[in-house]
Design an enzyme around this catalytic site. Sequence first.
Site, PDB file in Angstrom:
ATOM      1  NE  ARG A  58      -3.405   2.863   0.950  1.00  0.00           N
ATOM      2  CZ  ARG A  58      -4.276   3.450   0.130  1.00  0.00           C
ATOM      3  NH1 ARG A  58      -4.630   2.873  -0.998  1.00  0.00           N
ATOM      4  NH2 ARG A  58      -4.802   4.619   0.432  1.00  0.00           N
ATOM      5  CB  SER A  61      -0.637  10.407   0.177  1.00  0.00           C
ATOM      6  OG  SER A  61      -0.052   9.930  -1.016  1.00  0.00           O
ATOM      7  CB  CYS A  63      -4.754  12.134   5.359  1.00  0.00           C
ATOM      8  SG  CYS A  63      -6.249  13.122   5.573  1.00  0.00           S
ATOM      9  CB  CYS A  76      -6.913   9.374   4.694  1.00  0.00           C
ATOM     10  SG  CYS A  76      -7.257  10.442   3.291  1.00  0.00           S
ATOM     11  CD  GLN A  79      -8.974   4.421   1.043  1.00  0.00           C
ATOM     12  OE1 GLN A  79      -8.077   5.131   0.632  1.00  0.00           O
ATOM     13  NE2 GLN A  79      -9.873   3.888   0.243  1.00  0.00           N
ATOM     14  N   GLY A 101      -2.510  16.213   1.590  1.00  0.00           N
ATOM     15  CA  GLY A 101      -3.499  16.889   0.726  1.00  0.00           C
ATOM     16  C   GLY A 101      -3.249  16.658  -0.751  1.00  0.00           C
ATOM     17  NE  ARG A 102      -7.239  13.471  -3.732  1.00  0.00           N
ATOM     18  CZ  ARG A 102      -8.529  13.755  -3.800  1.00  0.00           C
ATOM     19  NH1 ARG A 102      -8.937  14.927  -4.210  1.00  0.00           N
ATOM     20  NH2 ARG A 102      -9.422  12.851  -3.480  1.00  0.00           N
ATOM     21  CG  ASP A 134      -3.199  13.401  -7.051  1.00  0.00           C
ATOM     22  OD1 ASP A 134      -2.140  13.605  -6.425  1.00  0.00           O
ATOM     23  OD2 ASP A 134      -3.869  12.361  -6.945  1.00  0.00           O
ATOM     24  NE  ARG A 136      -2.132  11.659  -4.198  1.00  0.00           N
ATOM     25  CZ  ARG A 136      -3.128  10.835  -3.889  1.00  0.00           C
ATOM     26  NH1 ARG A 136      -3.109  10.169  -2.756  1.00  0.00           N
ATOM     27  NH2 ARG A 136      -4.142  10.690  -4.713  1.00  0.00           N
ATOM     28  CE  LYS A 162      -1.847   5.985  -4.065  1.00  0.00           C
ATOM     29  NZ  LYS A 162      -2.484   5.656  -2.768  1.00  0.00           N
TER      30      LYS A 162
HETATM   31 ZN   LIG Z   1      -7.707  12.366   4.079  1.00  0.00          ZN
END
Ligand SMILES: [Zn+2]
Length: 205
Positions: A58, A61, A63, A76, A79, A101-102, A134, A136, A162
């Site tokens: 996994r 990112s 959060c 988030c 997850q 925040g992405r 995004d 990222r 991703k």
């Molecule tokens: Zn989040």
Amino acid sequence: MNDDSKKNENCGIEFSEEIALPTRLGIFKAFSVKDDQGKEHMVVFKGEVRGKSNVLVRIHSECLTAEALGSLRCDCREQLEEALSKIEQSEGVVIYLRQEGRGIGLFNKVQAYYWQDKGLDTVEANRKLGLADDLRGYKIAADILKYLNINSIRLLTNNPEKLKGIKEYGIDVVARISTSVFPNKFNQKYLKVKEEKMDHLFPLS
Ligand SMILES: [Zn+2]
């Protein structure tokens, strides 16, 4: 530089020593990574994953609002906990990237929340702030997997970007495993935009 840390001279990335990380969800091993921008990330794993194929991974990112403060504006935290629980059941790796925040950062994320409260969706709010949807990047995640000698993975994600991002850096993604979606009273619009505007592959329900 600490003499004990392992620096990859080729790409300017530093890897910390490995530690035990007992958590509410299980007992893991972990190390930290400093990338070539000076950003610090965390890798949590279970099992003898080094050099293995088809490892469950996994790439998550950061959060802060959900994971530290319990915010319900997204899912988030759930997850992340799902991913940790999954690797706890057998083995795998959670790469925790500090791209809040992405990738727009905490301050901008809060600014974007302000505009979302005025009626804009997540994508529109970012655009209002002059930011991409995004920002990222996944090169560091690929570098971490290479450091662990992992060339092929089963990636836990609903995000096609991703999937693409990690493949671009030479990691073989042999399977995509859907993450659950955790709706609540406050995050329904956030989840809807992920599905409709960011092409997320939602698990069938
Ligand atoms: Zn989040």
